[in-house]
Motif scaffolding. Structure first.
Motif, PDB file in Angstrom:
ATOM      1  N   LEU A 168     -33.909  12.192-129.675  1.00  0.00           N
ATOM      2  CA  LEU A 168     -34.211  13.121-130.805  1.00  0.00           C
ATOM      3  C   LEU A 168     -33.560  12.634-131.958  1.00  0.00           C
ATOM      4  O   LEU A 168     -34.306  12.582-133.163  1.00  0.00           O
ATOM      5  CB  LEU A 168     -33.325  14.452-130.452  1.00  0.00           C
ATOM      6  N   THR A 169     -32.404  11.821-132.042  1.00  0.00           N
ATOM      7  CA  THR A 169     -32.028  10.980-133.228  1.00  0.00           C
ATOM      8  C   THR A 169     -32.947  10.040-133.637  1.00  0.00           C
ATOM      9  O   THR A 169     -33.422  10.141-134.863  1.00  0.00           O
ATOM     10  CB  THR A 169     -30.478  10.654-133.100  1.00  0.00           C
ATOM     11  N   SER A 170     -33.418   9.219-132.831  1.00  0.00           N
ATOM     12  CA  SER A 170     -34.393   8.314-133.563  1.00  0.00           C
ATOM     13  C   SER A 170     -35.941   8.829-133.592  1.00  0.00           C
ATOM     14  O   SER A 170     -36.382   8.504-134.757  1.00  0.00           O
ATOM     15  CB  SER A 170     -34.769   7.238-132.309  1.00  0.00           C
ATOM     16  N   TYR A 171     -36.086   9.894-133.067  1.00  0.00           N
ATOM     17  CA  TYR A 171     -37.360  10.668-133.294  1.00  0.00           C
ATOM     18  C   TYR A 171     -37.209  11.341-134.853  1.00  0.00           C
ATOM     19  O   TYR A 171     -38.248  11.518-135.730  1.00  0.00           O
ATOM     20  CB  TYR A 171     -37.679  11.778-132.481  1.00  0.00           C
ATOM     21  N   ALA A 172     -36.300  12.091-135.111  1.00  0.00           N
ATOM     22  CA  ALA A 172     -35.699  12.609-136.375  1.00  0.00           C
ATOM     23  C   ALA A 172     -35.813  11.557-137.538  1.00  0.00           C
ATOM     24  O   ALA A 172     -36.400  11.941-138.545  1.00  0.00           O
ATOM     25  CB  ALA A 172     -34.347  13.335-136.259  1.00  0.00           C
ATOM     26  N   GLN A 173     -35.137  10.445-137.217  1.00  0.00           N
ATOM     27  CA  GLN A 173     -35.370   9.420-138.125  1.00  0.00           C
ATOM     28  C   GLN A 173     -36.574   8.774-138.534  1.00  0.00           C
ATOM     29  O   GLN A 173     -36.729   8.425-139.624  1.00  0.00           O
ATOM     30  CB  GLN A 173     -34.209   8.361-137.834  1.00  0.00           C
ATOM     31  N   ARG A 226     -43.088  15.353-126.241  1.00  0.00           N
ATOM     32  CA  ARG A 226     -41.987  15.395-125.274  1.00  0.00           C
ATOM     33  C   ARG A 226     -40.891  14.495-125.753  1.00  0.00           C
ATOM     34  O   ARG A 226     -41.074  13.036-125.654  1.00  0.00           O
ATOM     35  CB  ARG A 226     -42.456  14.944-124.003  1.00  0.00           C
ATOM     36  N   ILE A 227     -39.745  14.698-126.251  1.00  0.00           N
ATOM     37  CA  ILE A 227     -38.648  13.932-126.695  1.00  0.00           C
ATOM     38  C   ILE A 227     -37.567  14.394-126.034  1.00  0.00           C
ATOM     39  O   ILE A 227     -36.900  15.395-125.967  1.00  0.00           O
ATOM     40  CB  ILE A 227     -38.367  14.242-128.274  1.00  0.00           C
ATOM     41  N   GLY A 228     -37.016  13.403-125.014  1.00  0.00           N
ATOM     42  CA  GLY A 228     -35.848  13.513-124.249  1.00  0.00           C
ATOM     43  C   GLY A 228     -36.279  14.619-123.090  1.00  0.00           C
ATOM     44  O   GLY A 228     -37.512  14.402-122.627  1.00  0.00           O
ATOM     45  N   LEU A 229     -35.410  15.850-123.139  1.00  0.00           N
ATOM     46  CA  LEU A 229     -35.988  16.954-122.205  1.00  0.00           C
ATOM     47  C   LEU A 229     -36.721  17.930-122.666  1.00  0.00           C
ATOM     48  O   LEU A 229     -36.913  18.748-122.310  1.00  0.00           O
ATOM     49  CB  LEU A 229     -34.325  17.233-121.541  1.00  0.00           C
ATOM     50  N   THR A 244     -33.452  17.237-141.086  1.00  0.00           N
ATOM     51  CA  THR A 244     -34.540  17.629-140.100  1.00  0.00           C
ATOM     52  C   THR A 244     -34.587  18.719-139.139  1.00  0.00           C
ATOM     53  O   THR A 244     -33.211  18.970-138.612  1.00  0.00           O
ATOM     54  CB  THR A 244     -34.607  16.003-139.149  1.00  0.00           C
ATOM     55  N   HIS A 245     -35.521  19.664-138.937  1.00  0.00           N
ATOM     56  CA  HIS A 245     -35.654  20.755-138.226  1.00  0.00           C
ATOM     57  C   HIS A 245     -36.644  20.480-137.211  1.00  0.00           C
ATOM     58  O   HIS A 245     -37.714  20.185-137.582  1.00  0.00           O
ATOM     59  CB  HIS A 245     -36.081  21.755-139.128  1.00  0.00           C
ATOM     60  N   LEU A 246     -36.295  20.532-135.797  1.00  0.00           N
ATOM     61  CA  LEU A 246     -37.125  20.469-134.919  1.00  0.00           C
ATOM     62  C   LEU A 246     -37.345  21.715-134.048  1.00  0.00           C
ATOM     63  O   LEU A 246     -36.025  22.124-133.654  1.00  0.00           O
ATOM     64  CB  LEU A 246     -36.700  19.254-133.660  1.00  0.00           C
ATOM     65  N   GLY A 247     -38.435  22.361-133.865  1.00  0.00           N
ATOM     66  CA  GLY A 247     -38.697  23.420-133.041  1.00  0.00           C
ATOM     67  C   GLY A 247     -38.953  23.188-131.802  1.00  0.00           C
ATOM     68  O   GLY A 247     -39.729  22.339-131.306  1.00  0.00           O
ATOM     69  N   VAL A 248     -38.124  23.774-130.741  1.00  0.00           N
ATOM     70  CA  VAL A 248     -38.357  23.492-129.118  1.00  0.00           C
ATOM     71  C   VAL A 248     -39.695  24.448-128.788  1.00  0.00           C
ATOM     72  O   VAL A 248     -39.279  25.749-128.803  1.00  0.00           O
ATOM     73  CB  VAL A 248     -37.039  23.362-128.653  1.00  0.00           C
TER      74      VAL A 248
END
Length: 188
Positions: free
Chosen positions: A106-111, A125-128, A141-145
């Motif tokens: 998630l951190t690498s995706y957000a960056q 699909r990022i991580g779980l 960074t805001h990620l909606g699940v």
């Protein structure tokens, strides 16, 4: 030779499967639902009838005339697993554990997201977790699940390096670890 002592009693195995099977499925569905920020309403919809079935089986075993069910040590499994599952789900342990497993991804995706104001719709699909919306603006960074929250509630994660949580514009937030927060926006 006594054949009765050599062969396992199949009725005990069926009783064990009958008691532990539905309650195990119910607990797994509940814990997977609790692993999402704000919960996963689809998994919760499947968990509710599974818990009802587990309870009905447990009550029917208690009410049978055969007292061997009531004296079996496995009869306590249903309420014990239910109480343990409720305690784990309310402690937010499943969500925090799933997040910790997924945090590096998630951190690498957000960056890796470009700095932009627009909300982008993805299905990655990022991580779980499956991220269905992503936005990075002014370092936040805001990620909606996907499937997190409820019918009128959207939940996800926010990475806020300098702790400006009040700038998110969400209904609720909960610190997960480091610069990460679990967020929910209520559209009601």
């Amino acid at each position: 030779m006594d054949l009765q002592h050599q062969a396992p009693d199949r009725s005990q195995w069926w009783r064990l499967v009958l008691v532990l099977g539905p309650v195990t499925v119910s607990a797994v569905l509940t814990l997977f639902a609790a692993a999402y920020p704000g919960g996963n309403y689809l998994l919760a919809l499947f968990a509710i009838p599974a818990w009802l079935l587990s309870g009905l089986i447990w009550i029917s075993l208690l009410m049978t005339r055969d007292s061997s069910h009531r004296r079996s040590p496995w009869i306590i499994a249903t309420p014990l697993v239910g109480a343990l599952t409720l305690a784990l789900a309310n402690s937010q342990f499943p969500m925090r554990a799933a997040f910790l497993i997924s945090e590096p991804a998630l951190t690498s995706y957000a960056q890796s997201l470009p700095e932009q104001e627009r909300l982008s719709f993805r299905g990655e699909r990022i991580g779980l977790f499956t991220i269905d919306t992503a936005q990075r603006w002014k370092g936040v960074t805001h990620l909606g699940v996907a499937n997190a929250g409820g019918m009128l509630i959207k939940c996800g994660f926010a990475h806020i390096p300098d702790g400006r949580v009040e700038d998110l514009g969400v209904s609720s937030f909960d610190h997960v670890t480091g610069d990460w927060y679990a967020t929910c926006t209520d559209y009601d």
